[in-house]
Design an enzyme around this catalytic site. Sequence first.
Site, PDB file in Angstrom:
ATOM      1  N   PHE A  17       0.879  -1.434   0.160  1.00  0.00           N
ATOM      2  CA  PHE A  17      -0.239  -0.239  -0.167  1.00  0.00           C
ATOM      3  C   PHE A  17       0.518   1.105  -0.142  1.00  0.00           C
ATOM      4  O   PHE A  17       2.033   1.290  -0.430  1.00  0.00           O
ATOM      5  CB  PHE A  17      -0.871  -0.245   1.258  1.00  0.00           C
ATOM      6  CG  PHE A  17       0.048  -0.474   2.459  1.00  0.00           C
ATOM      7  CD1 PHE A  17       0.295   0.737   3.294  1.00  0.00           C
ATOM      8  CD2 PHE A  17      -0.135  -1.266   3.112  1.00  0.00           C
ATOM      9  CE1 PHE A  17       1.267   0.577   4.478  1.00  0.00           C
ATOM     10  CE2 PHE A  17      -0.169  -1.751   4.394  1.00  0.00           C
ATOM     11  CZ  PHE A  17       0.934  -0.802   4.975  1.00  0.00           C
ATOM     12  N   SER A 246       5.986   1.707   9.133  1.00  0.00           N
ATOM     13  CA  SER A 246       6.817   0.987   7.777  1.00  0.00           C
ATOM     14  C   SER A 246       5.843   0.630   7.392  1.00  0.00           C
ATOM     15  O   SER A 246       4.656  -0.130   7.972  1.00  0.00           O
ATOM     16  CB  SER A 246       8.794   0.710   7.349  1.00  0.00           C
ATOM     17  OG  SER A 246       8.318  -0.459   7.964  1.00  0.00           O
ATOM     18  N   LYS A 247       6.000  -0.466   6.326  1.00  0.00           N
ATOM     19  CA  LYS A 247       5.057  -1.459   5.527  1.00  0.00           C
ATOM     20  C   LYS A 247       5.445  -2.166   6.431  1.00  0.00           C
ATOM     21  O   LYS A 247       4.109  -2.947   6.555  1.00  0.00           O
ATOM     22  CB  LYS A 247       5.226  -1.462   3.576  1.00  0.00           C
ATOM     23  CG  LYS A 247       4.854  -0.042   3.259  1.00  0.00           C
ATOM     24  CD  LYS A 247       5.179  -1.174   1.730  1.00  0.00           C
ATOM     25  CE  LYS A 247       5.242   0.574   0.077  1.00  0.00           C
ATOM     26  NZ  LYS A 247       5.250   0.112  -0.685  1.00  0.00           N
ATOM     27  N   ARG A 248       6.340  -2.512   6.547  1.00  0.00           N
ATOM     28  CA  ARG A 248       6.709  -4.022   7.348  1.00  0.00           C
ATOM     29  C   ARG A 248       6.387  -3.277   8.652  1.00  0.00           C
ATOM     30  O   ARG A 248       6.990  -5.511   9.043  1.00  0.00           O
ATOM     31  CB  ARG A 248       8.108  -4.370   6.470  1.00  0.00           C
ATOM     32  CG  ARG A 248       8.327  -4.877   5.092  1.00  0.00           C
ATOM     33  CD  ARG A 248       9.688  -5.055   4.673  1.00  0.00           C
ATOM     34  NE  ARG A 248       9.524  -4.973   3.162  1.00  0.00           N
ATOM     35  CZ  ARG A 248      10.733  -4.820   2.774  1.00  0.00           C
ATOM     36  NH1 ARG A 248      11.226  -4.283   3.247  1.00  0.00           N
ATOM     37  NH2 ARG A 248      10.688  -5.181   1.466  1.00  0.00           N
TER      38      ARG A 248
END
Length: 468
Positions: A17, A246-248
């Site tokens: 995303f 973050s994304k992760r």
Amino acid sequence: MTQPTVRTRIAPSPTGFLHLGTARTALYSWAYARHHGGQFVLRIEDTDVARSTQDSVDQILASMRWLGLSYDEGPVYQMQRLARYHAVVNQMLAAGTAYKCWCSPDELDAMREAQKARGEKTGYDGRWRPAPGKVLPAVPDGVQPVVRFANPPDGIVTWNDLVKGPISISNTEIDDLIILRPDGVPTYNFAVVVDDWDMGITHVFRGDEHINNTPWQINIFNALGAPLPQFGHCPVILGEDGQKLSKRRGAVSVTAYEENGYLPEAMLNYLARLGWSHGDEELFSLDQMVAWFDGSHLSKSPAQWDAAKLSWVNAHYIKQADDARLAGLVAAQLAGRGVQAPADARLAAMCALFKDRCNTTVDLADWLQMYFAPVTPSADDLAAHLTDAVRPALVGLRDRLANLADGAWDKAAIAQALKDTLAEHKLKMPQLAMPLRALLCGRTQTPSVDAVVALFERRTVLERLQHV
């Protein structure tokens, strides 16, 4: 000489995303271009073929639409530009600023282990880099080479960062990076330079995790004889736990905030203040930001995400929002719960009455669902307020409401019915209003009870007062 037109870009990777940090960078890039009468470009960096997905592309585009960050060019997809990258690589091979390397992964691993054993900085040792009088290894059979950039072996790369000021990194700290993989797909640091060159990008705002990439990119720009953009590296956004968002690591997508009832103008206002300021201004419109955002006053320190502050900002914009617009958003929220509510003038009037109590349109939908779906008063509320002393008054109020003339169902008529009931039964307003709210609304705290009741359909009120 006239200055070139300001051109900025945002270049997300469709491997997930649109991250909040990328959304902030997009906002800064967009605002800077708009402030200077320039152009803003959207580029999709989809060279990570294994992890890029169309769903991610769709989500990125949806996020940009919701935020209202319109772009003048794009979306441009890197994987549609492979022929251009190959042409530039061939140009660099011919000029001697790039070369082919046949090192296998095993050789590279052994190279790094030997460097570690000697206490040296690990990196490519240049064994396939041509040099006068140097004898290169024999080209192995059946191995597809990579192409590496011939990074300058000495000197210092210096740039005046728009956020952090002067930054210098020695060329001895970086090696000859791969610019083209064996499958013909370019690497990030090469593709981004060719793209920014071809697209005439003059200013690059991005996260400060890219600082270590910048010397390579500047050297490639110089090797190509291409004009350098100005770089501005914004510090990361930290989560509420103090770790990088973050994304992760626990980040939430931009579109999730839309689904959770936030308004785009609130998100933009909040994101803008996560790393930029204009005096002490906390609340401002997008037009004001464009007028103020000249690239200065960007913070050098990380910003911390504060969900409570975002909710406060959103509550401000909910209060300011047009009621008809809120009605459409609330109708969509309710539809997601299986509750059908037309986004009409009545729903807009409900939004007007309740929006001062809400931080999000989800909160607003929580309030307004009582008008369209059954409610269940708590046993405690009923025990506390629905007493034998007040039951006759509720029966009398129901009869008065049932007998109101057609077309007389409004706040004034309902207020009079309440007043007459209180007088007849010698009660005070809280004695009647509390059980009335519990039965109609499923809760005992609401705005003015006559205004709340007036927005119900009469038949709903009569049904909920049927079994007092």
